[in-house]
Design an enzyme around this catalytic site. Sequence first.
Site, PDB file in Angstrom:
ATOM      1  N   SER A  13       0.829  -1.219   0.000  1.00 41.20           N
ATOM      2  CA  SER A  13       0.000   0.000   0.000  1.00 41.20           C
ATOM      3  C   SER A  13       0.859   1.263   0.000  1.00 41.20           C
ATOM      4  CB  SER A  13      -0.970   0.000   1.190  1.00 41.20           C
ATOM      5  OG  SER A  13      -0.296   0.154   2.413  1.00 41.20           O
ATOM      6  N   HIS A 109       9.134   3.296   8.529  1.00 43.44           N
ATOM      7  CA  HIS A 109       9.058   2.396   9.681  1.00 43.44           C
ATOM      8  C   HIS A 109       7.853   2.797  10.518  1.00 43.44           C
ATOM      9  CE1 HIS A 109      10.540  -0.382  12.687  1.00 43.44           C
ATOM     10  NE2 HIS A 109      10.270   0.535  13.600  1.00 43.44           N
TER      11      HIS A 109
HETATM   12  C1  GAR Z   1       4.017  -0.689   6.666  1.00 45.07           C
HETATM   13  O1  GAR Z   1       3.286  -0.437   7.850  1.00 45.07           O
HETATM   14  C2  GAR Z   1       5.476  -0.345   6.874  1.00 45.07           C
HETATM   15  O2  GAR Z   1       5.681   0.781   7.689  1.00 45.07           O
HETATM   16  C3  GAR Z   1       5.967  -1.595   7.550  1.00 45.07           C
HETATM   17  O3  GAR Z   1       5.330  -2.649   6.867  1.00 45.07           O
HETATM   18  C4  GAR Z   1       4.065  -2.190   6.377  1.00 45.07           C
HETATM   19  C5  GAR Z   1       3.978  -2.494   4.906  1.00 45.07           C
HETATM   20  O4  GAR Z   1       2.691  -2.238   4.419  1.00 45.07           O
HETATM   21  N1  GAR Z   1       7.388  -1.687   7.461  1.00 45.07           N
HETATM   22  C6  GAR Z   1       8.138  -2.285   8.389  1.00 45.07           C
HETATM   23  O5  GAR Z   1       7.694  -2.804   9.381  1.00 45.07           O
HETATM   24  C7  GAR Z   1       9.621  -2.251   8.110  1.00 45.07           C
HETATM   25  N2  GAR Z   1      10.357  -2.843   9.166  1.00 45.07           N
HETATM   26  P1  GAR Z   1       2.446  -2.073   2.843  1.00 45.07           P
HETATM   27  O6  GAR Z   1       3.042  -3.313   2.163  1.00 45.07           O
HETATM   28  O7  GAR Z   1       0.949  -2.036   2.715  1.00 45.07           O
HETATM   29  O8  GAR Z   1       3.110  -0.803   2.400  1.00 45.07           O
END
Ligand code: GAR
Length: 196
Positions: A13, A109
Amino acid sequence: MKRIAILISGGGSNMVALVRSMTGDHPGRPVLVLSNDPEAGGLKKAAEMGIATAAIDHRPFRGDRAAFEAALLEPLLAAGPDIICLAGFMRILTPAFIARFEGRMLNIHPSLLPKYPGLHTHQRALDAGDTEAGCTTHEVTQDLDAGPILGQARVPILPGDTADTLAARVLVQEHILYPATLRRFAAGDRSPIFLP
Ligand code: GAR
Protein backbone atom coordinates in the site's frame (compact mmCIF):
# COMPACT_ATOMS: atom_id res chain seq x y z
CA MET A 1 14.01 13.18 -13.47
CA LYS A 2 15.03 10.76 -10.73
CA ARG A 3 14.47 7.05 -11.32
CA ILE A 4 12.79 5.44 -8.33
CA ALA A 5 12.86 1.71 -7.48
CA ILE A 6 10.54 0.44 -4.75
CA LEU A 7 11.22 -2.74 -2.76
CA ILE A 8 8.26 -4.51 -1.16
CA SER A 9 7.42 -7.76 0.61
CA GLY A 10 3.66 -7.59 1.00
CA GLY A 11 0.51 -5.76 0.05
CA GLY A 12 2.39 -2.72 -1.12
CA SER A 13 0.00 0.00 0.00
CA ASN A 14 2.90 2.38 0.59
CA MET A 15 4.27 1.49 -2.84
CA VAL A 16 0.89 2.37 -4.39
CA ALA A 17 0.88 5.70 -2.57
CA LEU A 18 4.41 6.44 -3.82
CA VAL A 19 3.63 5.47 -7.42
CA ARG A 20 0.42 7.54 -7.47
CA SER A 21 2.33 10.56 -6.17
CA MET A 22 4.90 10.52 -8.98
CA THR A 23 3.05 12.54 -11.58
CA GLY A 24 3.18 16.08 -12.90
CA ASP A 25 6.01 18.18 -11.48
CA HIS A 26 7.17 15.43 -9.11
CA PRO A 27 10.95 15.03 -9.53
CA GLY A 28 10.75 11.23 -9.60
CA ARG A 29 9.24 8.46 -11.69
CA PRO A 30 8.85 4.79 -10.74
CA VAL A 31 11.05 2.44 -12.77
CA LEU A 32 10.76 -0.86 -10.88
CA VAL A 33 8.82 -2.58 -8.10
CA LEU A 34 10.91 -5.45 -6.74
CA SER A 35 9.91 -8.05 -4.17
CA ASN A 36 11.54 -10.91 -2.27
CA ASP A 37 8.19 -12.73 -2.45
CA PRO A 38 6.80 -13.69 -5.86
CA GLU A 39 3.33 -13.84 -4.25
CA ALA A 40 3.47 -10.33 -2.78
CA GLY A 41 0.15 -8.64 -3.46
CA GLY A 42 1.90 -5.40 -4.35
CA LEU A 43 3.46 -6.91 -7.48
CA LYS A 44 0.05 -7.29 -9.15
CA LYS A 45 -0.94 -3.77 -8.11
CA ALA A 46 2.28 -2.38 -9.59
CA ALA A 47 1.80 -4.26 -12.84
CA GLU A 48 -1.77 -2.95 -13.07
CA MET A 49 -0.37 0.57 -12.74
CA GLY A 50 2.00 -0.15 -15.63
CA ILE A 51 5.17 -0.35 -13.55
CA ALA A 52 7.87 -2.92 -14.33
CA THR A 53 8.06 -5.62 -11.67
CA ALA A 54 10.50 -8.32 -10.63
CA ALA A 55 10.65 -10.88 -7.83
CA ILE A 56 13.59 -12.75 -6.36
CA ASP A 57 12.33 -15.37 -3.92
CA HIS A 58 14.65 -15.25 -0.91
CA ARG A 59 13.71 -18.74 0.30
CA PRO A 60 15.94 -20.87 -1.99
CA PHE A 61 18.94 -18.90 -0.75
CA ARG A 62 18.46 -20.35 2.74
CA GLY A 63 19.97 -17.52 4.72
CA ASP A 64 22.80 -16.83 2.27
CA ARG A 65 22.03 -13.13 2.23
CA ALA A 66 24.94 -12.24 -0.03
CA ALA A 67 23.77 -14.67 -2.71
CA PHE A 68 20.17 -13.45 -2.39
CA GLU A 69 21.30 -9.86 -2.75
CA ALA A 70 23.47 -10.71 -5.77
CA ALA A 71 20.31 -12.02 -7.43
CA LEU A 72 18.32 -9.00 -6.26
CA LEU A 73 20.92 -6.66 -7.75
CA GLU A 74 20.42 -7.98 -11.28
CA PRO A 75 16.98 -6.48 -11.96
CA LEU A 76 17.70 -3.59 -9.62
CA LEU A 77 20.84 -2.41 -11.38
CA ALA A 78 19.26 -3.05 -14.76
CA ALA A 79 16.56 -0.52 -13.80
CA GLY A 80 19.25 2.09 -13.09
CA PRO A 81 17.61 3.64 -10.04
CA ASP A 82 18.75 6.94 -8.57
CA ILE A 83 16.75 6.36 -5.38
CA ILE A 84 15.56 3.15 -3.72
CA CYS A 85 12.49 3.18 -1.47
CA LEU A 86 12.03 0.31 0.95
CA ALA A 87 8.27 0.08 1.42
CA GLY A 88 7.42 -2.80 3.73
CA PHE A 89 10.51 -4.69 2.56
CA MET A 90 10.99 -7.22 5.34
CA ARG A 91 14.46 -8.61 4.66
CA ILE A 92 17.53 -7.45 6.55
CA LEU A 93 20.07 -6.07 4.08
CA THR A 94 23.81 -6.72 4.38
CA PRO A 95 26.28 -3.92 5.08
CA ALA A 96 27.67 -4.30 1.54
CA PHE A 97 24.25 -3.82 -0.05
CA ILE A 98 23.48 -0.83 2.14
CA ALA A 99 26.89 0.74 1.46
CA ARG A 100 26.26 0.48 -2.27
CA PHE A 101 23.12 2.62 -2.00
CA GLU A 102 23.86 4.69 1.08
CA GLY A 103 22.60 8.24 0.74
CA ARG A 104 19.97 7.22 -1.81
CA MET A 105 17.96 4.55 -0.02
CA LEU A 106 14.90 5.42 2.08
CA ASN A 107 12.69 3.41 4.41
CA ILE A 108 9.41 3.87 6.23
CA HIS A 109 9.06 2.40 9.68
CA PRO A 110 5.82 2.13 11.67
CA SER A 111 6.95 3.81 14.88
CA LEU A 112 8.19 7.15 16.12
CA LEU A 113 11.89 6.33 15.84
CA PRO A 114 14.13 6.12 17.80
CA LYS A 115 11.36 4.31 19.67
CA TYR A 116 10.70 0.71 18.65
CA PRO A 117 13.10 -0.20 15.85
CA GLY A 118 12.51 -3.74 14.55
CA LEU A 119 9.24 -5.64 14.65
CA HIS A 120 5.91 -5.53 16.53
CA THR A 121 6.08 -1.76 16.89
CA HIS A 122 2.38 -1.20 17.56
CA GLN A 123 2.09 -3.86 20.26
CA ARG A 124 5.21 -2.48 21.91
CA ALA A 125 3.74 1.05 21.94
CA LEU A 126 0.53 -0.31 23.48
CA ASP A 127 2.40 -2.39 26.05
CA ALA A 128 4.43 0.65 27.06
CA GLY A 129 1.25 2.64 27.70
CA ASP A 130 2.20 5.27 25.12
CA THR A 131 -0.43 7.90 24.31
CA GLU A 132 0.75 8.40 20.74
CA ALA A 133 2.28 6.37 17.96
CA GLY A 134 3.23 7.10 14.39
CA CYS A 135 5.62 6.46 11.57
CA THR A 136 9.05 7.62 10.49
CA THR A 137 10.78 7.96 7.16
CA HIS A 138 14.56 7.80 7.25
CA GLU A 139 17.69 7.24 5.23
CA VAL A 140 18.89 3.66 5.37
CA THR A 141 22.30 3.32 7.02
CA GLN A 142 24.19 0.41 8.53
CA ASP A 143 22.28 0.71 11.80
CA LEU A 144 18.83 -0.92 11.60
CA ASP A 145 16.03 1.67 11.57
CA ALA A 146 18.44 4.35 12.80
CA GLY A 147 19.48 6.45 9.78
CA PRO A 148 18.87 10.21 9.57
CA ILE A 149 15.18 10.98 10.01
CA LEU A 150 13.47 12.49 6.96
CA GLY A 151 9.94 12.72 8.33
CA GLN A 152 7.54 11.77 11.08
CA ALA A 153 3.78 11.66 11.48
CA ARG A 154 2.04 11.15 14.81
CA VAL A 155 -1.30 9.58 15.62
CA PRO A 156 -3.07 9.33 18.98
CA ILE A 157 -3.42 5.97 20.69
CA LEU A 158 -7.10 5.62 21.61
CA PRO A 159 -8.76 3.64 24.40
CA GLY A 160 -9.49 0.12 23.17
CA ASP A 161 -6.82 0.21 20.48
CA THR A 162 -5.32 -3.09 19.44
CA ALA A 163 -2.15 -3.54 17.42
CA ASP A 164 -4.38 -3.91 14.36
CA THR A 165 -6.51 -0.80 14.88
CA LEU A 166 -3.41 1.23 15.66
CA ALA A 167 -1.57 -0.14 12.62
CA ALA A 168 -4.48 0.86 10.40
CA ARG A 169 -4.50 4.41 11.81
CA VAL A 170 -0.73 4.73 11.37
CA LEU A 171 -0.89 3.33 7.84
CA VAL A 172 -3.16 6.21 6.75
CA GLN A 173 -0.41 8.60 7.81
CA GLU A 174 2.30 6.48 6.17
CA HIS A 175 0.54 7.01 2.85
CA ILE A 176 0.82 10.78 3.34
CA LEU A 177 4.28 10.91 4.88
CA TYR A 178 6.19 8.66 2.49
CA PRO A 179 5.14 10.45 -0.72
CA ALA A 180 5.83 13.82 0.91
CA THR A 181 9.27 12.59 1.99
CA LEU A 182 10.16 11.15 -1.40
CA ARG A 183 9.09 14.31 -3.22
CA ARG A 184 11.33 16.43 -1.01
CA PHE A 185 14.26 13.97 -1.07
CA ALA A 186 14.15 13.54 -4.85
CA ALA A 187 14.31 17.32 -5.17
CA GLY A 188 17.57 17.22 -3.20
CA ASP A 189 16.15 18.49 0.09
CA ARG A 190 16.96 16.30 3.10
CA SER A 191 15.34 18.51 5.72
CA PRO A 192 12.80 16.49 7.73
CA ILE A 193 9.04 16.82 7.42
CA PHE A 194 6.96 16.63 10.57
CA LEU A 195 3.22 15.90 10.17
CA PRO A 196 0.65 16.93 11.14
C1 GAR B 1 4.02 -0.69 6.67
O1 GAR B 1 3.29 -0.44 7.85
C2 GAR B 1 5.48 -0.35 6.87
O2 GAR B 1 5.68 0.78 7.69
C3 GAR B 1 5.97 -1.60 7.55
O3 GAR B 1 5.33 -2.65 6.87
C4 GAR B 1 4.07 -2.19 6.38
C5 GAR B 1 3.98 -2.49 4.91
O4 GAR B 1 2.69 -2.24 4.42
N1 GAR B 1 7.39 -1.69 7.46
C6 GAR B 1 8.14 -2.28 8.39
O5 GAR B 1 7.69 -2.80 9.38
C7 GAR B 1 9.62 -2.25 8.11
N2 GAR B 1 10.36 -2.84 9.17
P1 GAR B 1 2.45 -2.07 2.84
O6 GAR B 1 3.04 -3.31 2.16
O7 GAR B 1 0.95 -2.04 2.72
O8 GAR B 1 3.11 -0.80 2.40
